[in-house]
Motif scaffolding. Structure first.
Motif, mmCIF file in Angstrom:
data_model
loop_
_atom_site.group_PDB
_atom_site.id
_atom_site.type_symbol
_atom_site.label_atom_id
_atom_site.label_comp_id
_atom_site.label_asym_id
_atom_site.label_seq_id
_atom_site.Cartn_x
_atom_site.Cartn_y
_atom_site.Cartn_z
ATOM 1 N N GLN A 27 35.931 21.715 -38.560
ATOM 2 C CA GLN A 27 35.356 20.795 -39.761
ATOM 3 C C GLN A 27 37.012 20.225 -40.762
ATOM 4 O O GLN A 27 36.499 19.760 -41.291
ATOM 5 C CB GLN A 27 34.034 21.219 -39.326
ATOM 6 C CG GLN A 27 33.102 20.987 -38.537
ATOM 7 C CD GLN A 27 31.807 20.863 -38.894
ATOM 8 O OE1 GLN A 27 31.501 20.918 -40.048
ATOM 9 N NE2 GLN A 27 31.276 21.178 -37.625
ATOM 10 N N VAL A 29 39.075 19.553 -42.968
ATOM 11 C CA VAL A 29 39.783 19.091 -44.056
ATOM 12 C C VAL A 29 40.575 18.832 -44.895
ATOM 13 O O VAL A 29 40.237 18.768 -45.819
ATOM 14 C CB VAL A 29 38.599 17.182 -43.688
ATOM 15 C CG1 VAL A 29 39.206 15.951 -44.672
ATOM 16 C CG2 VAL A 29 37.954 17.019 -42.718
ATOM 17 N N ARG A 30 42.074 19.066 -45.207
ATOM 18 C CA ARG A 30 42.897 19.488 -45.664
ATOM 19 C C ARG A 30 43.204 17.972 -47.029
ATOM 20 O O ARG A 30 43.395 18.518 -47.710
ATOM 21 C CB ARG A 30 43.937 19.501 -45.203
ATOM 22 C CG ARG A 30 44.248 21.110 -44.232
ATOM 23 C CD ARG A 30 45.357 21.003 -43.203
ATOM 24 N NE ARG A 30 45.110 22.505 -43.050
ATOM 25 C CZ ARG A 30 44.628 22.849 -42.153
ATOM 26 N NH1 ARG A 30 43.616 21.668 -41.208
ATOM 27 N NH2 ARG A 30 45.084 23.947 -41.156
ATOM 28 N N ASP A 31 42.607 17.033 -46.756
ATOM 29 C CA ASP A 31 43.430 16.423 -47.533
ATOM 30 C C ASP A 31 41.546 15.689 -48.156
ATOM 31 O O ASP A 31 41.347 14.598 -49.434
ATOM 32 C CB ASP A 31 43.744 14.541 -47.112
ATOM 33 C CG ASP A 31 44.564 15.266 -46.947
ATOM 34 O OD1 ASP A 31 46.011 16.263 -47.343
ATOM 35 O OD2 ASP A 31 45.755 14.566 -45.803
ATOM 36 N N SER A 32 40.960 16.696 -47.991
ATOM 37 C CA SER A 32 39.156 15.785 -48.343
ATOM 38 C C SER A 32 39.327 16.121 -50.077
ATOM 39 O O SER A 32 39.686 17.186 -50.014
ATOM 40 C CB SER A 32 38.130 16.680 -47.224
ATOM 41 O OG SER A 32 37.169 16.960 -48.564
ATOM 42 N N ALA A 33 37.958 15.739 -51.115
ATOM 43 C CA ALA A 33 37.758 16.084 -52.208
ATOM 44 C C ALA A 33 37.621 17.425 -52.364
ATOM 45 O O ALA A 33 37.612 18.572 -53.047
ATOM 46 C CB ALA A 33 37.000 15.039 -52.422
ATOM 47 N N ASP A 34 36.613 17.811 -51.072
ATOM 48 C CA ASP A 34 35.696 19.234 -51.753
ATOM 49 C C ASP A 34 36.655 20.317 -50.394
ATOM 50 O O ASP A 34 35.932 20.435 -49.594
ATOM 51 C CB ASP A 34 34.089 19.330 -50.606
ATOM 52 C CG ASP A 34 33.899 18.616 -49.102
ATOM 53 O OD1 ASP A 34 34.862 17.974 -48.766
ATOM 54 O OD2 ASP A 34 33.189 18.884 -48.807
ATOM 55 N N TYR A 35 37.930 19.809 -50.070
ATOM 56 C CA TYR A 35 38.518 20.981 -49.871
ATOM 57 C C TYR A 35 38.677 22.558 -50.353
ATOM 58 O O TYR A 35 38.065 23.292 -49.443
ATOM 59 C CB TYR A 35 40.132 20.802 -49.364
ATOM 60 C CG TYR A 35 41.225 21.703 -48.904
ATOM 61 C CD1 TYR A 35 40.987 21.894 -47.439
ATOM 62 C CD2 TYR A 35 41.767 22.350 -49.297
ATOM 63 C CE1 TYR A 35 41.674 22.615 -46.665
ATOM 64 C CE2 TYR A 35 42.987 22.960 -48.599
ATOM 65 C CZ TYR A 35 42.270 22.870 -46.968
ATOM 66 O OH TYR A 35 43.355 24.055 -46.279
ATOM 67 N N GLN A 37 35.795 24.192 -51.356
ATOM 68 C CA GLN A 37 34.120 23.530 -50.528
ATOM 69 C C GLN A 37 33.983 24.035 -49.857
ATOM 70 O O GLN A 37 33.871 25.308 -48.975
ATOM 71 C CB GLN A 37 33.096 22.778 -51.371
ATOM 72 C CG GLN A 37 31.931 23.756 -51.902
ATOM 73 C CD GLN A 37 31.542 24.276 -52.458
ATOM 74 O OE1 GLN A 37 32.330 25.094 -53.256
ATOM 75 N NE2 GLN A 37 30.675 25.519 -51.706
ATOM 76 N N GLN A 38 35.881 23.698 -49.041
ATOM 77 C CA GLN A 38 35.319 24.014 -47.436
ATOM 78 C C GLN A 38 35.581 25.009 -47.090
ATOM 79 O O GLN A 38 35.333 26.181 -46.343
ATOM 80 C CB GLN A 38 36.000 22.694 -47.065
ATOM 81 C CG GLN A 38 34.968 21.446 -46.211
ATOM 82 C CD GLN A 38 36.231 20.169 -46.000
ATOM 83 O OE1 GLN A 38 37.678 20.734 -45.174
ATOM 84 N NE2 GLN A 38 35.946 19.321 -45.998
#
Length: 85
Positions: A27, A29-35, A37-38
């Motif tokens: 799950q 997501v490298r381009d996500s704003a919360d990367y 936190q991930q």
């Protein structure tokens, strides 16, 4: 046979940990704003799963030990993949 039960429980905990780690990793997501936190969540799962594997290794049968070694290898691949991004 409490020893056998503990061996099985330890192995199942490591198995479940790997499943959760795979779920978190899939799950990501490298381009996500919360990367960030991930990644933090992934790091926690890696550490927890690695500890579960170490605990299981102490009582594992030979067959279980082989699978646990594979889990370790899979964790290394995940960490390397994330670090190479």
């Amino acid at each position: 046979m409490p020893y056998h039960k503990n061996k099985q429980q330890a192995f199942q905990a490591a198995q479940q940990g790997m499943k959760q780690l795979d779920d978190v990793y899939s799950q990501l997501v490298r381009d996500s704003a919360d990367y960030g936190q991930q990644l933090k969540h992934l790091k926690n799962e890696v550490n927890e799963t690695y500890q579960q594997i170490e605990n299981a290794m102490e009582v594992a049968s030979e067959t279980q030990r082989q699978q646990l070694e594979k889990f370790r290898s899979d964790i290394e691949q995940i960490v390397n993949d994330v670090n190479n991004d």
